[in-house]
Structures are given as structure tokens and as C-alpha cells.
Scaffold this motif. Structure first.
Motif, short mmCIF file in Angstrom:
data_model
loop_
_atom_site.label_atom_id
_atom_site.label_comp_id
_atom_site.label_asym_id
_atom_site.label_seq_id
_atom_site.Cartn_x
_atom_site.Cartn_y
_atom_site.Cartn_z
N ILE A 1 0.83 -1.50 -0.05
CA ILE A 1 0.07 -0.20 0.17
C ILE A 1 0.88 1.02 0.01
O ILE A 1 0.77 2.19 -0.56
CB ILE A 1 -0.91 -0.04 1.23
CG1 ILE A 1 -1.96 -1.03 1.03
CG2 ILE A 1 -1.58 1.19 1.51
CD1 ILE A 1 -2.59 -1.42 2.36
N ASN A 2 1.86 1.11 0.99
CA ASN A 2 2.86 2.32 0.88
C ASN A 2 3.34 2.65 -0.35
O ASN A 2 3.51 3.90 -0.74
CB ASN A 2 3.86 2.19 1.99
CG ASN A 2 3.34 2.44 3.44
OD1 ASN A 2 2.59 3.38 3.61
ND2 ASN A 2 3.95 1.74 4.38
N GLY A 3 3.69 1.69 -1.20
CA GLY A 3 4.39 1.80 -2.43
C GLY A 3 3.41 2.39 -3.42
O GLY A 3 3.67 3.22 -4.29
N ILE A 4 2.14 1.80 -3.47
CA ILE A 4 1.12 2.34 -4.38
C ILE A 4 0.94 3.47 -4.10
O ILE A 4 0.87 4.32 -5.35
CB ILE A 4 -0.07 1.27 -4.53
CG1 ILE A 4 0.19 -0.33 -4.93
CG2 ILE A 4 -1.20 1.91 -5.01
CD1 ILE A 4 -0.96 -1.10 -4.40
N GLN A 5 0.67 3.92 -3.06
CA GLN A 5 -0.04 5.42 -2.73
C GLN A 5 1.44 6.43 -2.78
O GLN A 5 0.82 7.55 -2.81
CB GLN A 5 -0.53 5.48 -1.35
CG GLN A 5 -1.68 4.47 -1.41
CD GLN A 5 -2.59 4.64 -0.22
OE1 GLN A 5 -4.01 4.19 -0.19
NE2 GLN A 5 -2.06 5.19 0.90
N SER A 6 2.40 6.04 -2.89
CA SER A 6 3.69 6.98 -3.17
C SER A 6 3.44 7.74 -4.32
O SER A 6 3.99 8.59 -4.68
CB SER A 6 4.91 6.23 -3.02
OG SER A 6 5.17 5.31 -4.03
N ASN A 7 2.71 7.14 -5.29
CA ASN A 7 2.48 7.84 -6.74
C ASN A 7 1.23 8.59 -6.66
O ASN A 7 0.95 9.18 -7.70
CB ASN A 7 2.15 6.88 -7.75
CG ASN A 7 3.49 5.74 -8.14
OD1 ASN A 7 4.21 6.20 -8.70
ND2 ASN A 7 3.38 4.73 -7.04
N GLY A 8 0.70 9.11 -5.47
CA GLY A 8 -0.38 10.02 -5.16
C GLY A 8 -1.90 9.49 -5.78
O GLY A 8 -3.07 10.29 -5.67
N ILE A 9 -1.94 8.24 -5.69
CA ILE A 9 -3.28 7.35 -5.80
C ILE A 9 -3.53 6.78 -4.80
O ILE A 9 -2.78 6.51 -3.62
CB ILE A 9 -3.43 6.65 -7.22
CG1 ILE A 9 -2.28 5.33 -7.11
CG2 ILE A 9 -2.90 7.23 -8.56
CD1 ILE A 9 -2.26 4.39 -8.05
#
Length: 821
Positions: free
Chosen positions: A137-145
Motif C-alpha cells: 500500500i505504501n508503495g502504491i500510494q507513493s504515486n499520489g493514488i
């Protein structure tokens, strides 16, 4: 509220319209208020964004995207940094496809090995599941989504998944099934959560005030959005009151009107609607910000393919390696046998299916390795049909080789969303092939591909077993790199492999067949059960071999952490997964033998020693006291265990007297099975004692022999019990069509028919058809099924006319709007 001014300027109709989808994948946009539409896409291990006609079950092809290893595979890496990096890559691809919310990761516990969707879930252990999910989740959301952790909660079977009632005690719910979601919220900061289809203790999850308000909103302080699984809304007003902001997919305005009517009749406080709108607006605006820049461009296909390969390499588990057969020596004569070598099994099926950018297969890349490759044979029919001819050809090829690489496993229609497996076995024709190859006396290396635990009683006929799980589009090269020693395997099992299905603690209570499923085994899931009652397993939780060896020394423990040293005692570089387990001694409450509470993956050069420190956290010593309804740390002695697997203990130390005195209503004489761990056959009475209330009836409520009243939550399958022939004809017709499709080889369509129609509740016939059947028409159908044929038919026809008239009116309105512009 952050968007109070905006909400105050919106009409009731506008606010209500935001609470359900605009279509199958997007939310409603309101131009005059500057509210954009956002796109939600499947994506646990790759983006599934459909370019044209949308469906939820993978029928229609999606835009090409990198197919990464599934969650079941990634969990075997035991590497949170790798999971975060993979999440970052997933997020980048999502942004390149203008996706705002990525529907994943799946964080449900592998309660039973036969659950058809286990390939999408991390582990049988809540701490490992929660740790991996949080990192992804941290990795996915690091892109602003936004990521969207799912399916909240206790969704552990596929059979009747949309209506089944999970009966579970509070302590088990908290410690096993809710903990990974808690970690996803607190550590992963997931911006959205998907509610599950099932009920929990009599109430649909998205309407369950205990789950949605007491725990999620108040205890965990979650401020994000809850979205229903597609077609998973039962009562829209109850869901809204519980804090379920977004219903998906579109309901063609029907539930918008329900919300409006509820407010006008004082059945719903408008402030509750406003709070839900505010949280959804925050998600919409937050995940739209990235698209104001020029960063959402294409991604590097080759770079992302290499990332998928890296994840696969770290996640492959070496289960067996007799006489150090692997890595293979150069110039050995190698025969490759098995259909999966030519057409790899690399992902699951259903809503998570990815259209890969490219696929590596063994035969296409074998020339790049230093083998004396003598040839390939298919060996077996992929879908189980026996063929002596194929076996004989494979045996003939094997005679020319020194080593056989045999690719076997489960096909893509055996592990699929919506359908549980009937048994743990791989197809008989594959086992028969292995037996014949073993008789040749040649060395046999099995490469196993499947997404969850299988019966491996055949492994005694092998010299080595490499378990690739479902390793994504680059898995073939990752497997060969491990077999040849270019990569030293470091994967460890995230689930136990029992000797027999009968040894599984939930075997006698899986799946729930009719109204409910009872979690009678309580806390004793996976290794927690096997270790407590000393049931031997074929391959234990946390197990995996390496081409090197490791030694553990010098444990030190204080109240904050445990530290120790690991040395690589072999002659090649390798990574070891050190696992921290905690065992409570002399507890007043029943406990499992030990629980995973931390882990660390350590890379070591030959002869190198590293000091490893694993900190204790809020999850380390706690248990849920359902007497006080609080998490507590009991005052007792705790054994701190450092291990290489759940059964391979390396170092131990005791911490004395941590915690406080506790009060409990547990009585040992009333819960003897739970105190002993012998939970495989719990009586109804003892389970009721654990629940603290009577166990609901699990059987259908027939008003006479084999006949029932059909309602909104009755499934198409249950129509075979309806009063009128029309319902029974519909149900048996679907089943007949399914059998015909299997006979003619249309396995994928057959599976979709079962998961998308046969087990669909009546409400889904309206909610999942994009308005093709209105709620009023559904009422007419239900009347017909319940014996009021002509009244129901007239209702169906009249409601159809109303729907058509309404559509025409909307169409005229849109034309007038365009003309006015």
C-alpha cells in the motif's frame, strides 16, 4: 468537514448521486462544482483497466499491463522493502493508465487451503499478511493514488460468498482476521477499503456498525473511504449510516432516489450523508491531483518486466534438494517436460486477471542457459484428460537426459475467484506422468505452479522441488535462474502444507454450505493449530531451502527488542529470513503454541556475520480480552523464539513478568478443546460457549419440503427450491449450461457462469446489470418465483415500461443540455 462549503452549495440530488458509481468503474462527476470522476481498477498484482465493455469477472480484455507475481507469491519473499518497491511500480502503471484507485491488495487470511481465491491473499498468518499489505500500500500510494485493501472482513470462502454469514467469536475475529486490516489502516494508511460480500454474525459487513464504526472509524481512527465490492450492497441506507461512502457499480440512479427519500422521510439524517460525501470528495480530489501535472506518462515495459522477475526470484521456494542436485551443473543433458513449460501458469483467474505486456516461457529462453538441452514434451493434457500417448513420448525423451525438469501444478480454471476447490490434489494425469518418469531412474526436478497449498504426497518421487507459486509474466526466467544458481533461492512458505486435508483445523467446517459458515476452530488456523497439537506437516510455515547454510548465535532480549547474530556458513551469497515468534507461558486464557510477531530478511556474503535486531511493537504481546473488550498484555512469562521456520527453532529467551493481571470469563472446563488446541471437531455446545450466545441455524429455512420463500438475498442456485417452475427452470438451466460449456472446453465461460450468475443473489440481477433489470422488475421476478406468476409478470412488464420512459426522458434532457450549451 474539509469540503463543507462545497457540500453546502450542492443539492440533495447531487450529494446522493455521488454515493454510487457513474458506470462500472468510475464515480459520478459534477462539472458545475468542479468535481471530477475517478477511475477504480482491479490491480492486486497488475492493472486491469478495460478499454471497452466493462465487466467484473475478467471476460473482456484489458489494456496491457505488467503481470507481477500474485500476493500468495510475493508473501513468500518475506521482504517488505521488495513489496513496497513492487507497489511503487504498480502505482506508476496505474498513473500511466489514469487510474485513481487500485483495488488491492487482498488481505484476507488463508483459513482453508481450498478457498478458490487464496492465490490473491498473502498468508495464513495475520502479522505477515498485514506487514506485506502495508508495504505494498505504501508503495502504491507513493504515486499520489489510492490503494484499496480488501475484502473487509472474514471473507474466506468463495462458495455462496455474496450471502454467506460468517459466525465467529470476537477474539478470533480481532486477533486473526481483523489484524491485517488494522495494520493496513495504521501502518499502510490505505486511503480506501473494500467491504466484503459476506455477512459477519448476521449483518452484512458494509452495514455492520460494530465493524464499520466501533472498530474501523473509532478504534482505528480511519478517515478514508469504504467502497462496496461490486454488487455487494444489500441495504443502501443501512450502509450509508454505517459509513459506506461508495456503492459500486452504478445503480442507474435507483439508490440515489432511496437516499433522497430516506432523508425526506426522516429515515436518514442529512448530516450523515454530508459526512460520507466529504470523505469521498477527499479521495476524489486527493487522487486527482497527480493528473494536474505531466507526470502521468507511459511506463518502461522492459524495466517493469525486470521488476516482475526480481519479485519472482525472491519469492520462489526451494522445498526439496536431495544430494544438492540443484543448482544444476553446466553441460548436463536436460529434458523439459510439461505443458506449463510451454504455456506457463503465472496468474490466477477472475477479476484480478491481467493482460500482460509480454510473457516469458521456458522453451523460448532456454537457449540462453548453459544446458545440453535435449528436447521438450508436453507430457499431459493441461485440464486433466489422461493420455498414455503423451506420457510415453515424455518417457522416451527422458531416456536421453540426465535430469528432467518437470513443470506441473494447477491449471487456471482450478484456482479461480467465485469457486472453491473440491480437493487439494493436482490432476491425476500429472501424478501418473511423474510416476512413470521416476521409474526411468533419471533425476527429476519438479517445478510446481499453483497459488495455494496442494497435496504433495508425490514429492517422494522427486529429487528436487522448486515451488514458483504464480510468478507473473517473468516467472519462467526467474525459475531458470534459481535452477541454474544464478539466483540463490530465499523464498519461505507463507502457509503450511499439511500431509492431508483432514489435518486442516477448519476441514469439517469449510465451506459453509447453506446459510452460514462457523469458524469453530477459533484462533487455531494454520501453523497455530499444527504446532499447538503437534500435528506434523509436510512443509511447515516459514520453510524454504537455500544453496548455502546459516548459523544463529548470541540472542539478547530486553523489553523493547530482540537481537542476535546470523552467519552465512556456506560458500555462496544468500539471504535468510529470520522469524520472531512469541509464546505465552502459564496464561489464564487459552493460547496457541506460538505466534509470528516479526521477521527480517538478511543478505549475507559467504562467511559474513550480521547482527539482526527485531523491535517489539504494539502487536507483539497483546491478546484481545473479550471479557473487558480491550487489547491487553497479560502478566506472564513470554518465550522469545528466533526461528528459520515455525518448527526450526534456533534461539530462545524468556522475558519474565511483562503485562498486567487480567480478568476473563473463560472457564477451562467449558472450553476444554480450546485450551488443549484439539479444535478439529468442536461441538456445537462448546462453540456456543465460546461465542457467548446460541449458534444460529446453518440450514435453509424451508416452509415445506425443499421449498423456500425467495427474497432479495436468495441466490440463483436457491431458485431450485422456489415454488414455481420458472425459478427452478432458471436455476437448473444455468447448471446445465455450465456442464455443457465444460464438455465443449469452454472452461473459463463455465466458471464465470457459476461465479457470476449461479451464486448471484437476486439483488445482484439488478445491481450488476447496469440497469438492464430495474429494482421494480426484480420485484416482479421474485413474485413469479414465489408463485404469483401473473401478478409478477404484469409488474415486470409495467416496471420495464417505466424504466424505458425514464431513459427516454434522460436522453432528451442530455440532448437539450447539449443544445443549450
Amino acid at each position: 468537514m474539509k469540503y463543507k462549503n462545497l457540500i453546502d452549495n450542492m443539492t440533495l440530488e447531487e450529494k446522493a448521486s455521488l454515493m454510487s458509481g457513474k458506470d462500472f468503474w468510475t464515480t459520478v462527476d459534477i462539472d458545475k462544482h468542479g468535481i471530477p470522476s475517478i477511475f477504480l481498477a482491479d490491480g492486486p498484482h497488475g492493472i486491469r483497466k478495460q478499454a471497452v465493455a466493462s465487466d467484473h469477472l475478467g471476460l473482456n480484455e484489458s489494456i496491457p499491463a505488467t503481470c507481477y507475481p500474485t500476493a500468495a507469491t510475493l508473501a513468500n519473499s518475506w521482504n517488505c522493502q521488495l513489496a513496497k518497491l513492487m507497489g511503487n511500480y504498480l502505482g506508476r502503471e496505474a498513473v500511466s493508465q489514469n487510474v485513481n484507485v487500485l483495488l488491492g491488495p487482498g488481505t484476507n487470511i488463508k483459513r482453508n487451503p481450498l478457498c478458490g481465491r487464496n492465490f490473491e491473499y498473502f498468508s495464513e498468518d495475520p502479522y505477515l499478511s498485514g506487514s506485506m499489505a502495508s508495504s505494498l500500500i505504501n508503495g502504491i500510494q507513493s504515486n499520489g493514488i489510492s490503494a484499496c485493501v480488501k475484502h473487509y472482513v472474514a471473507n474466506n470462502q468463495e462458495y455462496r460468498r455474496m450471502v454467506i454469514d460468517t459466525i465467529i467469536d470476537e477474539r478470533t475475529l480481532r486477533e486473526i482476521y481483523l489484524t491485517p486490516f488494522e495494520m493496513a489502516v495504521k501502518n499502510g494508511k490505505s486511503k480506501s477499503i473494500m467491504s466484503s460480500y459476506n455477512m459477519v454474525n448476521g449483518t452484512h459487513t458494509n452495514e455492520n456498525m460494530h465493524l464499520m464504526q466501533d472498530i474501523l472509524r473509532k478504534e482505528w481512527e480511519y478517515t478514508g473511504v469504504v467502497v462496496t465490492d461490486w454488487g455487494g450492497s444489500n441495504d443502501r441506507i443501512k450502509g450509508l449510516k454505517a459509513g459506506n461512502e461508495l456503492e459500486m457499480p452504478t445503480t442507474s440512479g435507483e439508490t440515489d432516489q432511496e437516499i433522497k427519500t430516506a432523508i425526506e422521510t426522516n429515515n436518514l439524517d442529512e448530516t450523515i450523508l454530508d459526512e460520507n460525501v466529504n470523505r469521498l470528495l477527499e479521495l476524489i480530489f486527493d487522487t486527482s491531483e497527480i493528473y494536474k501535472s505531466n507526470k502521468h506518462t507511459s511506463f518502461d515495459i522492459e524495466n517493469h518486466h525486470k521488476m516482475a522477475q526480481k519479485v519472482a526470484e525472491e519469492s520462489i521456494v526451494l522445498l526439496k534438494n536431495e544430494n544438492k542436485l540443484l543448482p544444476l551443473k553446466s553441460k548436463e543433458k536436460i529434458a523439459i517436460i510439461g505443458d506449463f513449460a510451454k504455456s506457463p501458469r503465472y496468474q490466477g483467474a477472475g477479476s484480478s486477471i491481467v493482460n500482460p505486456t509480454k510473457i516469458d516461457d521456458t522453451l523460448s529462453i532456454i537457449d540462453g542457459y548453459d544446458f545440453n538441452y535435449v528436447g521438450f514434451e508436453q507430457g499431459y493434457n493441461r485440464y486433466g484428460k489422461k493420455s498414455i500417448k503423451l506420457i510415453n513420448k515424455a518417457v522416451k525423451l527422458a531416456d536421453r537426459a540426465d535430469v528432467i525438469l518437470l513443470y506441473i501444478g494447477l491449471d487456471e480454471y482450478s484456482e479461480v475467484e467465485g469457486i472453491d476447490r473440491n480437493h487439494m490434489s493436482i490432476p491425476d494425469n500429472q501424478v501418473q506422468l511423474l510416476e512413470r518418469l521416476n521409474e526411468t531412474g533419471k533425476k527429476v526436478v519438479v517445478i510446481l505452479s499453483c497459488g495455494s497449498a496442494v497435496d504433495m504426497s508425490w514429492d517422494k518421487q522427486t529429487n528436487a522441488v522448486v515451488h514458483s507459486y504464480l510468478s507473473g509474466q517473468a516467472g519462467a526466467r526467474a525459475i531458470l535462474n534459481v535452477i541454474t544458481g544464478k539466483v540463490n533461492p530465499s523464498g519461505k512458505l507463507a502457509e503450511s502444507y499439511p500431509y492431508a486435508y483432514e489435518h486442516v483445523s477448519s476441514a469439517s467446517n469449510f465451506p459453509g454450505q447453506e446459510v452460514s459458515v462457523e469458524y469453530r476452530e477459533g484462533l487455531f488456523v494454520g501453523y497455530r493449530y499444527y504446532d499447538t497439537v503437534n500435528v506434523p506437516v509436510r512443509y511447515p510455515f516459514g520453510y524454504g531451502l537455500s544453496y548455502t547454510s546459516f548459523a544463529y548465535h548470541n540472542i539478547e532480549v530486553n523489553e523493547k527488542e530482540v537481537s542476535f547474530e546470523i552467519k552465512n556458513t556456506g560458500d555462496v551469497i544468500g539471504a535468510e529470513v529470520a522469524q520472531l515468534y512469541i509464546s505465552a507461558k502459564n496464561s489464564k486464557v487459552f493460547r496457541v503454541n506460538k505466534e509470528l510477531k516479526g521477521f527480517q530478511k538478511v543478505l549475507l556474503e559467504p562467511g559474513e556475520t550480521k547482527k539482526v535486531t527485531i523491535p517489539f511493537d504494539e502487536y507483539t504481546f497483546r491478546f484481545y480480552n473479550d471479557t473487558t473488550n480491550e487489547w491487553e498484555i497479560e502478566n506472564c512469562d513470554y518465550e522469545v523464539i528466533i526461528a528459520s521456520s515455525s518448527v526450526d527453532i534456533k534461539l530462545t529467551e524468556i522475558i519474565n513478568g511483562i503485562g498486567t493481571e487480567i480478568n476473563t470469563n473463560y472457564k477451562r472446563e467449558e472450553l476444554k478443546s480450546y485450551y488443549s488446541g484439539q479444535v478439529a471437531d468442536i461441538s456445537l455446545k462448546e462453540f456456543a460457549t465460546l461465542l457467548g450466545e446460541n449458534v444460529p441455524t446453518a440450514e435453509y429455512d424451508f416452509y415445506k419440503k425443499k421449498r423456500m420463500i425467495i427474497d432479495y438475498n436468495s441466490t440463483v442456485e436457491q431458485l431450485k427450491y422456489s415454488k414455481r417452475w420458472i425459478g427452478r427452470f432458471f436455476s437448473y438451466g444455468v447448471l446445465f449450461a455450465n456442464k455443457v460449456l465444460h464438455i465443449i472446453g469452454k472452461h473459463s465461460t463455465a466458471n464465470v457462469l457459476i461465479m457470476g450468475v449461479y451464486h448471484q443473489p437476486m439483488r445482484g440481477l439488478s445491481r450488476m446489470t447496469d440497469g438492464a433489470i430495474s429494482w421494480g422488475q426484480l420485484d416482479g421476478l421474485i413474485m413469479m418465483f414465489n408463485g404469483q406468476f401473473f401478478k409478477g409478470l404484469i409488474t415486470f412488464i409495467n416496471e420495464g415500461r417505466k424504466k424505458s420512459k425514464k431513459k427516454k426522458g434522460k436522453k432528451r434532457g442530455r440532448i437539450n443540455d447539449r443544445n443549450n450549451k
